[in-house]
Design an enzyme around this catalytic site. Structure first.
Site, PDB file in Angstrom:
ATOM      1  N   CYS A   1     -17.085  62.171 -46.911  1.00 39.23           N
ATOM      2  CA  CYS A   1     -17.169  62.019 -48.357  1.00 39.23           C
ATOM      3  C   CYS A   1     -16.853  63.350 -49.046  1.00 39.23           C
ATOM      4  O   CYS A   1     -15.756  63.869 -48.887  1.00 39.23           O
ATOM      5  CB  CYS A   1     -18.523  61.434 -48.772  1.00 39.23           C
ATOM      6  SG  CYS A   1     -18.518  60.784 -50.470  1.00 39.23           S
TER       7      CYS A   1
ATOM      8  N   HIS B   1     -18.030  56.478 -45.905  1.00 33.70           N
ATOM      9  CA  HIS B   1     -19.237  56.825 -45.154  1.00 33.70           C
ATOM     10  C   HIS B   1     -19.300  56.021 -43.855  1.00 33.70           C
ATOM     11  O   HIS B   1     -19.663  54.842 -43.883  1.00 33.70           O
ATOM     12  CB  HIS B   1     -20.485  56.523 -45.985  1.00 33.70           C
ATOM     13  CG  HIS B   1     -20.688  57.441 -47.134  1.00 33.70           C
ATOM     14  ND1 HIS B   1     -21.386  58.619 -47.023  1.00 33.70           N
ATOM     15  CD2 HIS B   1     -20.267  57.369 -48.417  1.00 33.70           C
ATOM     16  CE1 HIS B   1     -21.404  59.238 -48.196  1.00 33.70           C
ATOM     17  NE2 HIS B   1     -20.726  58.497 -49.060  1.00 33.70           N
TER      18      HIS B   1
ATOM     19  N   GLU C   1     -21.532  56.208 -41.642  1.00 34.65           N
ATOM     20  CA  GLU C   1     -22.941  55.874 -41.393  1.00 34.65           C
ATOM     21  C   GLU C   1     -23.402  54.684 -42.222  1.00 34.65           C
ATOM     22  O   GLU C   1     -24.478  54.129 -41.963  1.00 34.65           O
ATOM     23  CB  GLU C   1     -23.836  57.091 -41.647  1.00 34.65           C
ATOM     24  CG  GLU C   1     -24.104  57.436 -43.096  1.00 34.65           C
ATOM     25  CD  GLU C   1     -22.992  58.206 -43.783  1.00 34.65           C
ATOM     26  OE1 GLU C   1     -23.228  58.688 -44.912  1.00 34.65           O
ATOM     27  OE2 GLU C   1     -21.871  58.330 -43.216  1.00 34.65           O
TER      28      GLU C   1
END
Length: 212
Positions: A84, A192, A194
């Site tokens: 990011c 992202h 995650e």
């Protein structure tokens, strides 16, 4: 049995470090969250998260000398992954609402606002990886989770033989922007991993598989 790869998530005050650490562990890495210079320098891989404004992230990075850690790792061919705003600061400049901030300068070019009617670009989106991408091996057609209003929208780095050209992955929101870059030891994603469910874990696993 091969040893597990050690990854440091650089903890400099920006980014969802614990979510990133959990995702890396799910992908098979041994993870430490720290800003310790020695640990960050010696790990097999360094993950640089980033959430918020470009200027604030740069200030926080420099406060823990993260810019030096990243530069030194790359000079030694040691892998780094930015996520990011951790991707955005790798470029020369970030321009956010009239504020022009110097970045890390690992890649030429500027990060600017997306030309979209709706910002931020938030949610799931498809990406278009270059042929031969390692990060997206097996997940070329998956969707990934984005939350951002700014991005690098052009690529300026010239390829100098015999060095291989970078692998560029693009996405669209109001126009094309770089969703990921694989450039030698330096890789980054605008989305992202995650927060991108199984596809994100697979991408992190692919990256971990490149670590020496």
């Amino acid at each position: 049995m091969s040893r597990s790869r050690r990854v440091v998530v650089l903890d400099y005050g920006s980014g969802n470090v614990h979510s990133a650490a959990k995702a890396l562990e799910a992908a098979g890495a041994e993870v430490e969250v720290t800003a310790d210079r020695r640990a960050a320098s010696e790990a097999d891989g360094l993950l640089v998260p980033g959430v918020g404004a470009f200027k604030a992230v740069m200030e926080q990075l420099r406060a823990v000398r993260g810019d030096e850690i990243i530069d030194r790792r790359l000079a030694g061919g040691r892998p780094v992954l930015g996520i990011c705003v951790g991707m955005q600061v790798l470029f020369e400049r970030g321009v956010e609402r009239g504020v022009d901030t110097e970045g890390l300068g690992e890649w030429p070019g500027a990060v600017t606002e997306l030309p979209a009617a709706v910002l931020p670009h938030m949610g799931w989106n498809t990406v278009t990886p270059d042929a031969g991408s390692v990060l997206f091996d097996g997940i070329e057609d998956e969707r990934f989770y984005f939350v951002h209003s700014f991005a690098a929208q052009q690529w300026h780095l010239d390829v100098i033989p015999p060095f291989p050209g970078p692998k560029l992955t693009w996405a669209e929101h109001g126009g094309p922007f770089l969703a990921a870059v694989e450039n030698g030891p330096l890789s980054a994603t605008q989305f992202h991993p995650e927060k991108s469910a199984d596809a994100g874990i697979r991408l992190l696993s692919n990256w971990i598989g490149t670590l020496g």
